[in-house]
Design an enzyme around this catalytic site. Structure first.
Site, PDB file in Angstrom:
ATOM      1  CG  ASP A 199      -2.231  -0.780   0.890  1.00  0.00           C
ATOM      2  OD1 ASP A 199      -2.808  -0.569  -0.174  1.00  0.00           O
ATOM      3  OD2 ASP A 199      -2.634  -1.605   1.727  1.00  0.00           O
ATOM      4  CE1 TYR A 228      -8.968  -2.708   7.724  1.00  0.00           C
ATOM      5  CE2 TYR A 228      -9.086  -3.769   5.581  1.00  0.00           C
ATOM      6  CZ  TYR A 228      -9.234  -3.824   6.950  1.00  0.00           C
ATOM      7  OH  TYR A 228      -9.635  -4.984   7.543  1.00  0.00           O
TER       8      TYR A 228
END
Lengths: 649, 649
Positions: free
Chosen positions: A309, A393
């Site tokens: 990420d 998220y």
């Protein structure tokens, strides 16, 4: 006088890295500096209409230069820039102080991080593709206004086309009836796109699953006050206890600097503890290094979901996301803004991406009951918090400074889990029983499966305990049999082992063979004769269960061990490598440590892996309650006694 | 009307267990009830001048009786009493409601817990012993006013004399120059005493170590305000959000009762969550069960130091210790008192041994950033805190109720570590280097060694998820290879396994083979078809490294695994057995579970082991900074969605 005035006016802004009067060598890039980088590249002919700024980051000066830097002397300022133009990736080094291009080279074999315009800008192209239109029609979707398609990069080389082309992996969702599209993925339909030519190479349609109509509108649920709830007020009427002067935070004997880096978020620097008038070094630098999130469903559209990420998404999506006062940070918090470069090189300001606040009052720093009296001292802590949001998220990231010399590093995971839509409504009639078949996820709502996945965070900890040169010591607890003892047969004892090379310092947690991990300074002894040290004390964590020869796992190999130590190399900052997009895993901590370099009495970096497996539960939907994980960095024979004995009552 | 008035007046006192109007079956014993127990035993001729009350505890009624009990119906009230007289141990059962002795029997082969008068009352006898006087003289100690000697029980049978006699293990300390005697042990000199005849059987003097003069006066260190510290105020001007009615606490959909048990501290009962108007059972009872602290030094006086603290010391020393407002609990805390029986049967009131407070304001219950807006809800928690102090160590014990249905159980260890005095001054000239010899402790001050040791807490968790009958499910994450997948080689999947018998439910933490531990109700399905459940989520913990055939380890065998499950048996409450003093380890969880009883779809109890190894550091002296460990009990497919979605903004 003039200079002092400038500095005073500037002091406030320096914290945010947007004052160019005389920055500290480790300050974040200022607006002016982003424009210098732009100008230099533009004037060199590299920022034309087809050139994109995929990454503009502060290039840190060498450590010795920073440590010897004095206010008033020249400040070295450089930027590392990644440019992307017509499918080619270029790496530039810009000397900001001298306003000149120090180097420029094309990189073969790597991909620049995806731009936001690549991720979100392909919707129209995709929805005009006849194969996609047909596939959507099969699902009853003919009005495409409510359909959204995106392309995501792939961290590893999942298909051969990635070897020669810049490939995006596309998928769509449908948000009719909702104000967002999470939980509304259109299953079975994926595509591969050449990101340079914007042509769709392949459309895969494996199965038609009806689009879910389940409730995802988490913000529309009526508020329901819990009976009897009364307000709790936290106030600091005389203001905060921390001071910030020329960018340095001071609080309860702690001193440190921070900048907000667009790739890894907050970077803490020059973390020192004032001990009886002496400024003692604890950590030269600490930050997140990388984030690895592999999903665990083998079906089309899911088997390729492996995210690195931080390295993949900081350009297109970005870790810098605002905090909301009163929700993310308490009433007594101070906030700080961040800057990052946009695709065309212009900086963008991100408001309130970091907060700093004190927490106090409910736990004692120490206490002891003796002779009917409770002795002790109340404690407080200083929290530096940011929020990384990568799509669905949300990760709250805390550095919590304790008065006793410890630092807690914590990650609070919340936000929306990734879900797969299922033709099967739910688990009714499919009981979980003995010898039930294995699952790749669980229903969290009707027709909605929360897909199993992992989260692994690599934290880069450049500890410099009482100086730059440290050694890594593992104190192992080992059983000793006592054959001649009349009262006991066994005991455990501690075996101190200094790691000579990188491979000796790869640490795994086993309850059967526990050990304590310490950075010690073999050149500095405390009053009792022990080398001064800091311990890295793990919290709850996890290890990857994927096969080590699986390419995504090779890229996220930092998840295979809980701690690593390397000699400090400024080119080794990112645990999964500098360019994780479509990577062949030729960079990163597992690669570096194969060299098995010596690590005794030298400048060391520790890499802590904080991980957790996530099998979603019904309670995680439609937004998951915050779940915290943490580890601690704490003094071990660093002080001469408990450093909070003398706290005021 | 009269009755309602009595109840109203009584309501406040009921919480403290001192109202006898109509107690709840699970209320703690009231003052009146302690006296009933006394009267019954006295009238039966069992409380004469030589009889001592070693233990008086509420005997809980059977669960079905409690669950069916209605206010206004008769309340069963009984006490379990252990009497000690002239070396003999007797077990009595007193029916408090009927004011009669239900049973009385002498127990062979066990020892009643040591009385405070035995531990602290042997000082004079010891200091008159010529061998002790000579040994002290060898150390230059002729003025014995500043010398204090105590005897401690031994949890296991360390010497053969314990098989037939009640043996105390004596040692002395010297406090000249200090206001307490921790850190001033007189090394090398120990003795064994027959506690009935008060005769010293043996004096052992292995080595003369000079008494330390090191500083231990932690409270005399001048306060030193950290520069710039400003006050932080926490206030709840409209009062607490929790209500207590007839002893039941209600807060944010939670409902529970508690009593303060003299042996294990707070006992939570009937923990339920109100879910859309339904009162749903989560836990029938939760409490500490036992505490095991083995020390790791093989020399005389240290090799016998293995403490089963709750079971050995609740009579003589006691876990109920006061909390200090503003230090141990914040300004908005409410406090509760406890009662325990004194040696002669009279109850003693312990003020402020438990506090209850809300913490709020700095962490979100959930949050998500979407479309440039941060969504979320602020959180608060309810903390029920007590402090167990067993001599030198202080343990803060928290049950923290979360709004989302989770309960965090936490232990904060602080207080004074046990130290051994050494003739060697410190570690200078004895460097910790490669292949250094093993250590049993570390210097924490000149001539003062912090001895290595472990702490293991066993928590007894009688979860009743949506009813009494539950099953235990381990969800194991297992690697799956994907031989035909073009994009991935591996993935993990979940295998649900229901434990059929006790041995199937013994859980060990291995990062290579992770699993999730759940209590599920196979008879109740949630809206998505899953059995409703609660997960026990471990925190950082440890496993004992001692040899399993070592007798102290057999007694503390609960430390060998991190979780155990048993069918609920009211006689099995204490993980190291009812009588751990001089025990042969014939009782306790490792013994019970050998029967390997069936545990499917029945009334279950879970036993969580929270452990940590402690190699002391310099910073732990002279009082150690508080170190927290915790685990969580959280809903898993218990609700129909995230239960805090509808919290007020």
């Amino acid at each position: 006088m003039q200079r002092n005035l400038t500095r005073a006016v500037c002091a406030l802004f320096l914290v945010m890295g947007i004052c160019s009067a005389q920055p500290h060598p480790l300050d974040g890039l200022s607006t002016a500096e982003y424009w210098v980088a732009y100008d230099v590249l533009q004037q060199a002919g590299h920022a034309g209409p087809e050139g994109f700024f995929a990454s503009v980051l502060l290039r840190e000066p060498p450590k010795n230069l920073v440590l010897n830097w004095k206010e008033g002397s020249a400040t070295p300022r450089e930027a590392d820039v990644v440019m992307f133009e017509k499918g080619k990736t270029f790496e530039a080094r810009v000397d900001l102080a001298a306003r000149k291009l120090s180097s420029w080279r094309e990189l073969k074999d790597v991909q620049a991080p995806f731009l936001g315009s690549e991720i979100f800008g392909s919707d129209e192209v995709i929805k005009k593709d006849q194969r996609v239109i047909e596939a959507l029609k099969k699902r009853g979707l003919t009005d495409l206004n409510a359909v959204q398609c995106i392309v995501l990069p792939e961290s590893y080389v999942a298909v051969p086309e990635q070897n020669t082309q810049r490939i995006g992996f596309g998928s769509c969702s449908e948000q009719h009836g909702s104000y967002h599209s999470w939980g509304r993925s259109i299953e079975g339909l994926t595509l591969q796109m050449d990101m340079v030519t914007k042509t769709i190479l392949k459309v895969v349609d494996t199965e038609v699953v009806p689009v879910s109509k389940g409730g995802v509108n988490y913000e529309e649920i009526p508020e329901r006050a819990r009976p009897g709830t009364t307000p709790i007020a936290i106030s600091q009427p005389m203001g905060a206890s921390f001071q910030i002067k020329d960018g340095e935070v001071s609080w309860q004997n702690w001193h440190f600097r921070f900048r907000i880096d667009p790739r890894v978020g907050p970077v803490l620097n020059l973390v020192r503890f004032e001990d009886g008038g002496r400024m003692r070094s604890v950590m030269y630098e600490g930050s997140l290094s990388e984030l690895y999130v592999p999903y665990m469903d083998p079906t089309n559209g899911w088997n390729s979901r492996v995210f690195i990420d931080a390295g993949e998404f900081y350009s297109g999506v970005g870790l810098l996301k605002p905090l909301r006062p009163g929700l993310d940070c308490p009433a007594n918090a101070a906030y700080f803004d961040g800057l990052s470069a946009g695709e065309k090189g212009a900086p963008k300001i991100w408001p309130q991406v970091l907060c700093l606040f004190e927490r106090a009052g409910s736990d004692p720093a120490w206490r002891h009951f003796e002779e009917n009296i409770v002795h002790g001292r109340p404690s407080r802590e200083l929290v530096l918090r940011s929020a990384a949001v990568i799509g669905n998220y949300d990760y709250l990231m805390d550095w919590r400074f304790q008065q006793d010399g410890a630092i807690d590093v914590a990650v609070g995971a919340t936000g929306v889990i990734e879900t797969k839509i299922s033709a099967q409504k739910n688990a009714a009639g499919h009981p979980m029983e003995k010898s039930a078949p294995v699952d790749f996820g669980q229903f969290v709502a009707d027709n909605t499966i929360g897909v199993n996945h992992d989260h692994f965070f690599s934290f880069r900890l450049d500890l410099d305990v009482d100086g730059v040169d440290n050694s890594f010591m593992a104190d192992r607890m080992v059983q000793q049999l006592l054959p001649s003892d009349p009262m006991r047969k066994s005991i455990w004892a501690v075996k101190h082992t200094i790691a000579a090379r990188e491979q000796d310092a790869i640490m795994d947690i086993h309850l059967e063979t526990p050990s304590m991990w310490m950075f010690i300074n073999p050149n500095v002894k405390g009053p009792l004769g022990y080398p001064t040290g800091y311990e890295i004390m793990p919290g709850v964590t996890a290890k990857s269960l994927l096969s080590p020869d699986d390419l995504p796992q090779k890229l996220g190999a930092f998840s295979e061990h809980q701690f690593w130590v390397t000699p400090n190399d400024p080119t080794q900052r990112y645990a999964a490598g500098v360019y994780p997009t479509s990577s062949k895993a030729t960079d990163g901590i597992a690669v570096w440590t194969k060299a098995n370099r010596p690590i005794e009495n030298t400048d060391l970096v520790g890499w802590y892996t904080l991980g957790f497996h996530h099998m979603p539960r019904v309670e995680d939907w439609p937004v998951m309650p915050t779940m915290w994980h943490s580890f601690q960095i704490r003094p071990f024979n660093f002080f001469g006694a408990n450093p909070v004995l003398d706290l005021p009552r």
